[in-house]
Write a protein that holds these residues in place. Structure first.
Motif, PDB file in Angstrom:
ATOM      1  N   LEU A  88     -17.652  -0.612  -2.517  1.00  0.00           N
ATOM      2  CA  LEU A  88     -16.498  -1.013  -3.331  1.00  0.00           C
ATOM      3  C   LEU A  88     -15.464   0.107  -3.436  1.00  0.00           C
ATOM      4  N   GLU A  89     -15.943   1.361  -3.451  1.00  0.00           N
ATOM      5  CA  GLU A  89     -15.014   2.494  -3.460  1.00  0.00           C
ATOM      6  C   GLU A  89     -14.208   2.536  -2.166  1.00  0.00           C
ATOM      7  N   ILE A  90     -14.872   2.261  -1.033  1.00  0.00           N
ATOM      8  CA  ILE A  90     -14.180   2.235   0.265  1.00  0.00           C
ATOM      9  C   ILE A  90     -13.159   1.109   0.287  1.00  0.00           C
ATOM     10  N   LYS A  91     -13.550  -0.036  -0.216  1.00  0.00           N
ATOM     11  CA  LYS A  91     -12.642  -1.193  -0.287  1.00  0.00           C
ATOM     12  C   LYS A  91     -11.377  -0.834  -1.086  1.00  0.00           C
ATOM     13  N   LYS A  92     -11.587  -0.200  -2.240  1.00  0.00           N
ATOM     14  CA  LYS A  92     -10.462   0.181  -3.094  1.00  0.00           C
ATOM     15  C   LYS A  92      -9.569   1.204  -2.393  1.00  0.00           C
ATOM     16  N   SER A  93     -10.203   2.184  -1.739  1.00  0.00           N
ATOM     17  CA  SER A  93      -9.436   3.225  -1.060  1.00  0.00           C
ATOM     18  C   SER A  93      -8.581   2.638   0.061  1.00  0.00           C
ATOM     19  N   PHE A  94      -9.172   1.756   0.858  1.00  0.00           N
ATOM     20  CA  PHE A  94      -8.427   1.123   1.943  1.00  0.00           C
ATOM     21  C   PHE A  94      -7.253   0.294   1.406  1.00  0.00           C
ATOM     22  N   LYS A  95      -7.511  -0.462   0.343  1.00  0.00           N
ATOM     23  CA  LYS A  95      -6.461  -1.329  -0.213  1.00  0.00           C
ATOM     24  C   LYS A  95      -5.289  -0.511  -0.752  1.00  0.00           C
ATOM     25  N   GLU A  96      -5.612   0.584  -1.434  1.00  0.00           N
ATOM     26  CA  GLU A  96      -4.552   1.424  -2.002  1.00  0.00           C
ATOM     27  C   GLU A  96      -3.686   2.044  -0.916  1.00  0.00           C
ATOM     28  N   GLN A  97      -4.294   2.413   0.213  1.00  0.00           N
ATOM     29  CA  GLN A  97      -3.540   3.098   1.261  1.00  0.00           C
ATOM     30  C   GLN A  97      -2.898   2.142   2.268  1.00  0.00           C
ATOM     31  N   LEU A  98      -3.448   0.929   2.386  1.00  0.00           N
ATOM     32  CA  LEU A  98      -2.909  -0.029   3.352  1.00  0.00           C
ATOM     33  C   LEU A  98      -2.145  -1.172   2.684  1.00  0.00           C
ATOM     34  N   ASN A  99      -2.239  -1.237   1.356  1.00  0.00           N
ATOM     35  CA  ASN A  99      -1.573  -2.301   0.585  1.00  0.00           C
ATOM     36  C   ASN A  99      -2.083  -3.697   0.940  1.00  0.00           C
ATOM     37  N   LYS A 100      -3.325  -3.781   1.348  1.00  0.00           N
ATOM     38  CA  LYS A 100      -3.935  -5.091   1.612  1.00  0.00           C
ATOM     39  C   LYS A 100      -5.441  -4.919   1.780  1.00  0.00           C
ATOM     40  N   ASP A 101      -6.142  -6.008   1.518  1.00  0.00           N
ATOM     41  CA  ASP A 101      -7.595  -5.998   1.720  1.00  0.00           C
ATOM     42  C   ASP A 101      -7.905  -6.242   3.191  1.00  0.00           C
ATOM     43  N   ILE A 102      -8.806  -5.455   3.727  1.00  0.00           N
ATOM     44  CA  ILE A 102      -9.229  -5.677   5.114  1.00  0.00           C
ATOM     45  C   ILE A 102     -10.692  -6.114   5.184  1.00  0.00           C
ATOM     46  N   PHE A 103     -11.411  -5.947   4.062  1.00  0.00           N
ATOM     47  CA  PHE A 103     -12.789  -6.422   4.018  1.00  0.00           C
ATOM     48  C   PHE A 103     -13.165  -6.648   2.564  1.00  0.00           C
ATOM     49  N   ASP A 104     -14.314  -7.294   2.357  1.00  0.00           N
ATOM     50  CA  ASP A 104     -14.773  -7.545   0.996  1.00  0.00           C
ATOM     51  C   ASP A 104     -16.291  -7.509   0.978  1.00  0.00           C
ATOM     52  N   TYR A 105     -16.850  -7.333  -0.200  1.00  0.00           N
ATOM     53  CA  TYR A 105     -18.308  -7.382  -0.370  1.00  0.00           C
ATOM     54  C   TYR A 105     -18.696  -8.812  -0.733  1.00  0.00           C
ATOM     55  N   SER A 106     -19.722  -9.329  -0.047  1.00  0.00           N
ATOM     56  CA  SER A 106     -20.184 -10.698  -0.299  1.00  0.00           C
ATOM     57  C   SER A 106     -21.655 -10.790   0.081  1.00  0.00           C
TER      58      SER A 106
END
Length: 311
Positions: free
Chosen positions: A44-62
């Motif tokens: 989830l930390e990686i997800k947040k970091s990617f979203k903040e720097q790319l301004n979009k979600d590229i993956f999710d946890y499921s």
């Protein structure tokens, strides 16, 4: 004629897609190093970091996402597995070569039989036409005496008997051709299965070699190209080509700290969604694990450029 499917697998490709991940198997070797809750937090930390720097979600946890497995394989076991897989790979290669030669020989024989069968069919059609023409002519005759009728009947029976003998030979020739085609298609299926095994073994050997060289993680996927082939007029013709790409899982082979695990896992998740390596020093997607990424996970401008290009 039946269609035959030729399948070829390739393992290097460029593509991008949004993915879901989940926690898969964690080897007992890591039970004192990390918990599932800690691993989920890292994801989830990686997800947040990617979203903040790319301004979009590229993956999710499921829970139904692609698995992230923590795998432990002792070096001695790795070496033994590599040796066994290499021996199997060589056997598969030799078998595929022999089958390829058999397929080429079978196809020549099929083409030859088809040419012969085409001539025999034309001859058979002509014989049937002559017989039917003779019967039709006799049917037109009127007011036949009993003797004349009997004579004609005997002649028709005689001709029919000869025709049936020719038909029997013709059907046997047709059966032989069908047998050759079925044999060819069976070998195509066998060849395809060997190709699949060969590619699987190649991927396993590559993975094990990387593990043996202390590579921390790897993402698995495959590109499958299915070609539908038909045989017509003695020639092979490609009907349709269908290509699909799928990513299967991530494997992590070792980490010295949770921060190192985060950097390795972020790198592999980027591969999972389709981002290739970049050569820039310090970048997350550099093929060599960078110390600055362990200290502070972030995307460099070169990383971001790769995401903008491929995603």
């Amino acid at each position: 004629m039946k269609f035959s499917l030729f399948i070829f697998l390739l393992t290097s490709f460029a593509y991008c897609s949004y993915e879901k991940v989940t926690i898969g198997n964690i080897d007992p070797y890591y039970e004192h190093k990390i918990t599932k809750e800690q691993l989920k937090d890292i994801i989830l930390e990686i997800k947040k970091s990617f979203k903040e720097q790319l301004n979009k979600d590229i993956f999710d946890y499921s829970t139904n996402g692609k698995p992230i497995n923590l795998v432990y394989i002792p070096t001695s076991k790795i070496e033994n597995l590599i040796t066994r897989n290499q021996e199997q790979l060589q056997r598969k290669e030799n078998l595929a070569k022999r089958l390829s030669e058999q397929l080429a020989s079978s196809q020549k024989r099929i083409n030859s039989l088809k040419d012969e069968f085409k001539d025999k069919k034309a001859q058979m059609d002509k014989k049937i036409e002559i017989y039917n023409s003779y019967v039709n002519e006799q049917n037109k005759k009127k007011k036949l005496s009993k003797e004349e009728y009997q004579t004609i009947k005997e002649e028709i029976d005689k001709r029919k008997k000869v025709l049936n003998e020719h038909l029997k030979v013709y059907k046997n020739d047709k059966k032989e051709l069908r047998k050759e085609i079925n044999f060819y298609n069976a070998n195509v299926i066998k060849y395809n299965r060997i190709v699949l095994d060969y590619n699987r073994l190649s991927r396993d050997i590559e993975r094990l070699n990387r593990t043996n060289k202390k590579v921390r993680g790897q993402t698995f996927g495959e590109k499958k190209t299915i070609k539908k082939i038909s045989f017509k007029d003695g020639k092979t013709r490609e009907i349709e080509t269908n290509t699909t790409v799928s990513m299967n899982k991530i494997e992590i082979y070792g980490f010295e700290s949770l921060n190192e695990l985060k950097a390795v896992l972020a790198h592999e998740i980027a591969h999972l969604v389709g981002i290739p390596h970049v050569d820039s020093k310090g970048s997350l997607m550099n093929p060599v694990l960078q110390k600055n990424q362990i200290d502070n996970l972030y995307l460099t401008k070169e990383d971001i450029a790769a995401f903008e290009k491929y995603f």
